[in-house]
Design a protein around this motif. Structure first.
Motif, short mmCIF file in Angstrom:
data_model
loop_
_atom_site.label_atom_id
_atom_site.label_comp_id
_atom_site.label_asym_id
_atom_site.label_seq_id
_atom_site.Cartn_x
_atom_site.Cartn_y
_atom_site.Cartn_z
N TYR A 1 22.57 54.64 89.13
CA TYR A 1 22.43 56.06 88.80
C TYR A 1 23.47 56.81 89.61
O TYR A 1 24.00 56.29 90.61
N GLN B 1 24.54 60.69 91.41
CA GLN B 1 24.15 62.04 91.81
C GLN B 1 25.40 62.79 92.24
O GLN B 1 26.20 62.26 93.04
N SER C 1 21.10 68.37 91.08
CA SER C 1 20.74 67.33 90.10
C SER C 1 20.04 66.17 90.79
O SER C 1 20.36 65.82 91.92
N LEU D 1 21.18 60.43 88.08
CA LEU D 1 21.05 60.25 86.63
C LEU D 1 21.72 58.96 86.18
O LEU D 1 22.70 58.51 86.79
N SER E 1 25.25 57.63 81.49
CA SER E 1 25.48 58.40 80.26
C SER E 1 25.03 59.86 80.42
O SER E 1 25.72 60.79 80.00
N GLU E 2 23.86 60.05 81.06
CA GLU E 2 23.38 61.42 81.27
C GLU E 2 24.23 62.17 82.28
O GLU E 2 24.47 63.37 82.15
N PHE E 3 24.68 61.42 83.30
CA PHE E 3 25.55 62.04 84.30
C PHE E 3 26.83 62.53 83.64
O PHE E 3 27.30 63.65 83.89
N GLU E 4 27.38 61.71 82.78
CA GLU E 4 28.63 62.07 82.09
C GLU E 4 28.43 63.33 81.26
O GLU E 4 29.22 64.27 81.32
N GLU E 5 27.33 63.34 80.52
CA GLU E 5 27.03 64.48 79.64
C GLU E 5 26.87 65.76 80.44
O GLU E 5 27.41 66.81 80.11
N LYS E 6 26.11 65.65 81.54
CA LYS E 6 25.74 66.84 82.29
C LYS E 6 26.83 67.31 83.25
O LYS E 6 26.99 68.50 83.46
N TRP E 7 27.57 66.37 83.84
CA TRP E 7 28.47 66.75 84.94
C TRP E 7 29.95 66.58 84.63
O TRP E 7 30.79 67.13 85.31
#
Ligand code: C2E
Ligand code: MG
Ligand code: MG
Ligand code: MG
Length: 278
Positions: A43, A45, A261, A264, A267-273
């Motif tokens: 994950y 952060q 945050s 994550l 994939s979610e990290f990429e999307e969000k950050w």
């Protein structure tokens, strides 16, 4: 009556002990097959510049979802992995994966960011460790300065052998950070001997800042030490906006925590950050 109560307590205690022992045994047993069963995931952060509020780095944090035990937290399994030595192959996997992900995101066109990787003292003591890091960097082609190795104060127990290794790692061009600063061995004498780039203030001090003047004093002192030694300083455990702005006022460089945050999946990290940044 007293005797009976004592006896019951004793039984309760052993039952609890037995449960803990069994759990630890299961963790150890399952850890041995976890890599082969592909049960680990990293994950990420974000680490945020407190002045600009921009992301400057990400910390990779290991997650383990075992077929029998389910999700096991690092606080529970890392110590078992260290005691048994299984941390060596696991750490090697983490190193490769974290570097690979750094490059994937770079190749996708996102701005270069540093990736922090946690390293146990047990890994650092492994004779192959420096070579492994060297190989991982060279075979991947990653910019070494974008790889941050986070070590803890417990390395101070092994002063001489670890200084040389840190020097060798520094020569490879990696960035070195002292994690959980303030919780370990209190000798500060190693601070200017080790080729460190940054200190991470342990989250227990940062989380306690609001209620407790003593924690604030500790945070201020760590920031002052870092400034004196020309080290960057990162606060872990930033859970609110107030803490973030107060840390910035105190001269802390970077912040990391649930306020920005939770860790994550990639994939979610990429999307969000990362995605907004392209
Ligand atoms: P750490 O390196 O100090 O990582 C920070 C821990 O604080 C992470 O716990 C993170 O999820 C948590 N955290 C982040 N922000 C906040 C916040 O605002 N509030 C609170 N209460 N907690 C926050 P996590 O992921 O459970 O990891 C625990 C520890 O396990 C890490 O502490 C690190 O020492 C170890 N660890 C994790 N991944 C690895 C790894 O790949 N290799 C090794 N050797 N150790 C690892
Ligand atoms: Mg860390
Ligand atoms: Mg920490
Ligand atoms: Mg820790």
């Amino acid at each position: 009556y007293v005797k009976e109560k004592g006896k019951n307590n004793y039984q309760l205690f052993t039952a609890e002990m037995q449960k803990n022992f069994y759990r630890k045994m299961m963790i150890e047993k399952q850890l041995r097959v976890a890599l082969d069963q592909n049960e680990f995931e990293l994950y990420y952060q974000p680490i945020i510049d407190l002045k600009t509020n921009e992301i400057i780095a990400m910390e990779s944090l290991l997650r383990w979802n075992n077929e029998i035990l389910g999700q096991v937290t690092p606080d529970e399994f890392i110590s078992v992995a260290e005691e048994t030595g299984i941390i060596i192959p696991i750490g090697q996997w983490v190193l490769r994966m974290a570097i690979q992900q750094n490059i994937i995101w770079l190749n996708e066109g996102y701005k270069p960011l540093k990736t922090s990787i946690n390293v146990s003292v047990r890994q650092l003591l492994d004779p192959m460790f420096v070579d492994n890091v060297k190989n991982a960097i060279e075979s991947s082609g990653v910019d070494a300065s974008n790889i941050v190795l986070e070590i803890t104060e417990s390395i101070a127990m092994y002063a001489d052998s670890t200084i040389e290794k840190l020097m060798a790692l520094k020569k490879l061009g990696v960035t070195l950070s002292m994690d959980d600063f303030g919780t370990g061995y209190s000798s500060l004498s190693y601070l200017n001997k080790y080729p460190l780039d940054s200190l991470k203030i342990d989250k227990s001090f940062v989380i306690g800042m609001n209620q407790d003047h003593e924690n604030t004093a500790i945070v201020k002192t760590i920031i002052a030490i870092a400034k004196q030694l020309e080290l960057r300083v990162i606060a872990e455990g930033v859970e609110g906006q107030e803490e973030a702005s107060y840390l910035n006022e105190m001269g802390c460089d970077y912040g990391q925590g649930y306020y920005y945050s939770r860790p994550l999946p990639a994939s979610e990290f990429e999307e969000k950050w990362l995605a907004s940044d392209k």
